[in-house]
Design an enzyme around this catalytic site. Structure first.
Site, PDB file in Angstrom:
ATOM      1  N   HIS A   1      -8.069   1.883  -2.023  1.00 57.46           N
ATOM      2  CA  HIS A   1      -8.742   3.076  -2.572  1.00 57.46           C
ATOM      3  C   HIS A   1      -9.320   2.775  -3.950  1.00 57.46           C
ATOM      4  O   HIS A   1      -9.363   3.651  -4.806  1.00 57.46           O
ATOM      5  CB  HIS A   1      -7.781   4.262  -2.688  1.00 57.46           C
TER       6      HIS A   1
ATOM      7  N   GLU B   1     -16.210   4.056  11.118  1.00 59.70           N
ATOM      8  CA  GLU B   1     -17.281   3.926  10.135  1.00 59.70           C
ATOM      9  C   GLU B   1     -18.514   3.302  10.756  1.00 59.70           C
ATOM     10  O   GLU B   1     -19.638   3.678  10.427  1.00 59.70           O
ATOM     11  CB  GLU B   1     -16.782   3.115   8.930  1.00 59.70           C
TER      12      GLU B   1
HETATM   13  C1  LIG Z   1     -11.000   2.302   8.005  1.00 53.07           C
HETATM   14  C2  LIG Z   1     -10.446   3.566   7.412  1.00 53.07           C
HETATM   15  N1  LIG Z   1     -11.193   4.691   7.425  1.00 53.07           N
HETATM   16  C3  LIG Z   1     -10.738   5.818   6.867  1.00 53.07           C
HETATM   17  C4  LIG Z   1      -9.513   5.857   6.268  1.00 53.07           C
HETATM   18  C5  LIG Z   1      -9.032   7.125   5.587  1.00 53.07           C
HETATM   19  N2  LIG Z   1      -7.933   7.728   6.346  1.00 53.07           N
HETATM   20  C6  LIG Z   1      -6.646   7.444   6.063  1.00 53.07           C
HETATM   21  S1  LIG Z   1      -5.590   8.165   7.099  1.00 53.07           S
HETATM   22  C7  LIG Z   1      -6.835   8.936   7.938  1.00 53.07           C
HETATM   23  C8  LIG Z   1      -6.525   9.811   9.114  1.00 53.07           C
HETATM   24  C9  LIG Z   1      -5.834   9.062  10.203  1.00 53.07           C
HETATM   25  O1  LIG Z   1      -5.405   9.951  11.193  1.00 53.07           O
HETATM   26  P1  LIG Z   1      -4.557   9.480  12.442  1.00 53.07           P
HETATM   27  O2  LIG Z   1      -5.072   8.192  12.954  1.00 53.07           O
HETATM   28  O3  LIG Z   1      -4.487  10.600  13.390  1.00 53.07           O
HETATM   29  O4  LIG Z   1      -3.107   9.153  11.832  1.00 53.07           O
HETATM   30  P2  LIG Z   1      -2.072  10.166  11.148  1.00 53.07           P
HETATM   31  O5  LIG Z   1      -2.393  10.217   9.702  1.00 53.07           O
HETATM   32  O6  LIG Z   1      -2.178  11.459  11.821  1.00 53.07           O
HETATM   33  O7  LIG Z   1      -0.727   9.529  11.347  1.00 53.07           O
HETATM   34  C10 LIG Z   1      -8.073   8.607   7.381  1.00 53.07           C
HETATM   35  C11 LIG Z   1      -9.368   9.113   7.848  1.00 53.07           C
HETATM   36  C12 LIG Z   1      -8.768   4.655   6.259  1.00 53.07           C
HETATM   37  N3  LIG Z   1      -7.551   4.587   5.705  1.00 53.07           N
HETATM   38  N4  LIG Z   1      -9.242   3.536   6.826  1.00 53.07           N
END
Ligand SMILES: Cc1ncc(C[n+]2csc(CCOP(=O)(O)OP(=O)(O)O)c2C)c(N)n1
Ligand SMILES: [Mg+2]
Lengths: 432, 349
Positions: free
Chosen positions: B141, B72
């Site tokens: 959320h 972010e």
């Molecule tokens: C600081 C933050 N930004 C955005 C999100 C929203 N978000 C939740 S999971 C995710 C994707 C994460 O992907 P990855 O790190 O590859 O993990 P995976 O879900 O594939 O295990 C996002 C963007 C969040 N939870 N926290």
């Protein structure tokens, strides 16, 4: 120079006689409608990667961040220097924990679909990453997981009914219904409270490890994040601290190739590997076939031994594939090829470990089928038991409402006391 | 509704959800201004986890609508740099709960760039982010962090409560040369919410605020909307709470004047003053936590400016000062019971 935008940008383009610059925006290989084809994807052979000494200087083992440590070959044989030579008992224990995790995920995903709770996230296809790692660590090594390592709790023998109670936010939920489903906390299993904010656990794990080292303890820390999450600043802060203080910590990146709808290219995978992030920090880096439980075990064991020998941190990339949607809120058919998962050449971690056990003569398909059936029943029975404590519903009846104000601080200040009373009066007025 | 129009929309009226209205605002602005770019986690090919940017990448290309790495602070910092070049970025922060990692770039940089460079550089960003609870999203959320931003000098803070306002305010925000935090109440993305969690969800169909011009129009920043005229008391609110207040007032049959602030900074102080001086009573409602929330600022302003007209103490209805709980969401949420009680109290005094 004044730089007011209001459509000023156009005038500044192409002022000189030079070729125009171009912006590169990554694009995955396959999108919905495409047939996934991984034939050009080069898979290093099992047994090929060298295994350095646990105390090796990171500079002498740089090749390992670009290759892939693999132990199980296509026939299910364990080959090469990384073969951990595990006893049959350990292999079968891992196999069982992985199968239980998958059965658990299936059941809880369905429970969400049936309206019994608000949310769920599966770890399908990634079971080896958490279970083999947890098996290679000591049971009191401290884990700082992301939301997709439920396998750690299962490998550590944590009661699945306790996890289900949390998922249902019901009367049996030790976290008092405060957290979104799957955001477990299990101090007795040396499992840190999961945060919804990505990668915050990374520097925390480093801090725990530094404290352990400063106190002359023998326990180490391990943390996990997704490949997408490596973009967060916390990841890089954690690597810097880990490097500077040679913290006894294992930094795991679960590269399942997707971060919700964004493929790993948006975290930098077009340019290099995630394990290669270690190089710039002077940390030991390993890149591992994440669907090979023996490779994950061996790499984790190597890193744990290194940390225990005060030789510093290790960054491990686990190369795997997110076989299902991101969560119950996600529909991956909107952004990736439908058959990508089935064509993924590194296979399924459970099937591969099973094949190995069968090859060793310690297991067979009949026993596997019987185990799957038994685990499905175990999960079903636990779910029924957990549901006796309630399902989420409107959420209001499971925990005394006044508990909402507890644990904000150790002692409740006057303003929270007042608000607590106000809420109880409201509940009465609403007939709750 | 008509009081909110500063220039009338071109094209016909169409019924839209708030998501569709936001999408339409982005579409209109990208069409009109080649400098407008949309960026954020999952906003490109997929079109956003709430579908707010659906179709935009296909229409305007990857140079103007693109997915970003999950960082972010990176998203906002990069948007500031693009703004310095002369573009007009509209970054999305996937949930307001994830805006905290971006705070340094927002607070120390975007908000102060104009000031510290004496106008040489500006940060014409519009940061869109879904906020607020009511969806069983748990503590990551559900939050309403608007008070953090109203406390920072140099950013504007905007919160719509209808599809019509969402589109007009978003267009005005994008056209504005200052950084704007545009919080979208996700509970009402797909329909208004009266605060009764146990009643079936409603859609936007039939709501007067859901009739949205297809083309370009603005709802100017800094202008509140009088939702309902009344004599008995003034209720100041915004976002999801506007609908909860409206429904509670209707249920009670109280002659309240409901003011939807729409823009917190800059605030329509005249509308507030005019109304409170008329009614002599004031209730402030927001979902955010109470202590140091924007309601505290509103209460101070009303007290400073309308003290001699007040016939009862100002009341605040807010979320409680705890993290947003998962299962006890409806005990936490400032719903009809809390609002009704406050109105009763104000009217008794
Ligand atoms: C600081 C933050 N930004 C955005 C999100 C929203 N978000 C939740 S999971 C995710 C994707 C994460 O992907 P990855 O790190 O590859 O993990 P995976 O879900 O594939 O295990 C996002 C963007 C969040 N939870 N926290
Ligand atoms: Mg991922």
């Amino acid at each position: 120079m004044s730089d007011q935008p209001a459509s000023g940008a156009g005038d500044q383009r192409n002022g000189r006689n030079l070729p125009p610059l171009r912006l590169h925006v990554p694009e995955p290989q396959f999108r919905p409608g495409d047939t996934a084809d991984f034939s050009s994807f080069e898979i290093p052979a099992a047994g090929e990667a060298p295994r350095p000494d646990e105390a090796a200087h990171p500079g002498t083992m740089q090749g390992l961040v670009y290759g892939l440590i693999r132990v199980l070959d296509d026939e299910g044989a364990a080959v090469g220097p990384w073969d951990p030579h595990l006893p049959a008992e350990t292999l079968l224990k891992m196999l069982r924990a992985m199968a239980l995790t998958r059965a658990f995920d299936e059941r809880m995903f369905r429970a969400q679909r049936q309206g019994k709770t608000s949310f769920y996230m599966k770890s399908t296809g990634e079971e080896a990453v958490s279970i083999a790692a947890a098996t290679a660590l000591a049971s009191d090594d401290m884990c700082f997981p992301s939301y997709r390592q439920q396998g750690i709790l299962i490998a550590r023998g944590w009661p699945i009914i306790d996890m289900m109670n949390q998922i249902y936010s019901n009367k049996g939920d030790r976290l008092k219904g405060r957290q979104l489903p799957i955001m477990y906390s299990a101090r007795d299993a040396s499992f840190f409270s999961i945060s919804g904010n990505l990668t915050t656990q990374y520097p925390q794990a480093v801090g725990w490890a530094m404290a352990s080292a400063a106190r002359g303890d023998t326990r180490i820390a391990a943390t996990w994040c997704g490949e997408g999450s490596t973009a967060e600043g916390d990841f890089h802060s954690a690597c810097t601290f880990a490097s500077v203080y040679r913290a006894p910590v294992i930094l795991n990146i679960v590269n399942n190739q997707w971060a919700i709808s964004s493929f790993s290219g948006f975290a930098g995978a077009e340019a290099t590997t995630f394990a290669a992030r270690a190089l710039g920090y002077g940390i030991a880096g390993l890149r591992v076939d994440g669907n090979d439980a023996l490779a994950v075990y061996a790499a984790t064991r190597w890193a744990a031994d290194r940390a225990r020998a005060n030789a510093g941190p290790t960054l491990i990339e686990h190369f795997t594939y997110r076989a299902e949607g991101h969560s119950t809120s996600d529909d991956p058919s909107a952004y990736r090829s439908a058959d990508e998962g089935s064509h993924w050449p590194l296979g399924d971690p459970i099937a591969r470990l099973k094949q190995h056990c069968i090859r060793l003569g310690i297991w067979d398909e009949e026993r596997q089928a019987a185990m799957d059936k038994e685990l499905a029943e175990q999960v079903r029975d636990a779910a029924r038991e957990a549901e006796k404590n309630g399902i989420l519903g409107h959420g209001l009846h499971h925990h005394p409402m006044e508990t909402m104000f507890e644990d904000v601080f150790e002692d409740m200040p006057w303003h929270l006391r007042e608000q607590q009373q106000q809420m109880l009066d409201e509940a009465k007025a609403a007939g709750l | 509704m008509s009081s909110s129009l500063s220039d009338s929309g071109s094209g016909g009226l169409q019924q839209m959800t708030m998501i569709q209205a936001i999408n339409s605002a982005l579409d209109v602005m990208m069409e009109r201004d080649p400098d407008v770019v949309v960026m954020g986690e999952d906003v490109g090919y997929f079109g956003g986890v709430f579908r707010a940017t659906a179709g935009l990448q296909k229409k305007y290309g990857k140079n103007r609508v693109f997915d970003t790495p999950i960082t972010e602070i990176g998203i906002i910092g990069v948007a500031i740099g693009m703004g310095a070049y002369g573009l007009r970025p509209v970054p999305e922060i996937q949930f307001a709960d994830y805006i905290y990692p971006a705070l340094d770039q927002l607070v120390s940089e975007a908000a102060r760039l104009r000031y510290r460079s004496a106008g040489e550089y500006i940060a014409p960003l519009t940061v869109r982010s879904p906020f607020g609870g009511g969806i069983f999203g748990g503590q990551t959320h559900s939050q309403s962090p608007e008070g953090i931003f109203t406390h920072v000098s140099g950013v504007k803070t905007v919160i719509p409560s209808t599809p019509y306002d969402a589109k007009g305010l978003l267009i005005a925000a994008i056209e504005d040369n200052d950084p704007v935090i545009f919080f979208e109440p996700k509970r009402i993305y797909n329909g208004p919410f009266d605060g009764h969690y146990d009643r079936p969800a409603k859609g936007w169909a039939g709501h007067p605020g859901a009739m949205v011009p297809e083309g370009h129009y603005r709802v100017p920043l800094g202008q509140a909307r009088t939702v309902r005229q009344g004599e008995a008391l003034t209720i100041l609110c915004y976002g999801t709470m506007e609908h909860v207040v409206e429904s509670t007032v209707a249920d009670m049959g109280v002659d309240a004047e409901i003011i939807d602030l729409r823009t917190l900074i800059p605030l329509d102080i005249e509308a507030i003053e005019r109304s409170v001086k008329k009614t002599g009573r004031c209730l402030i409602v927001h979902e955010a936590t109470r202590t140091s929330g924007f309601g505290a600022e509103l209460s101070a302003l009303v007290q400073e400016r309308c003290f001699y007209h007040l016939e009862a103490p100002i009341e605040r209805v807010t979320g409680f000062d705890t993290p947003y709980p998962h299962s006890l969401e409806w005990a936490y949420f400032p719903g009809p019971v809390r609002i009704r009680k406050a109105i009763d109290k104000i009217m008794k005094d």
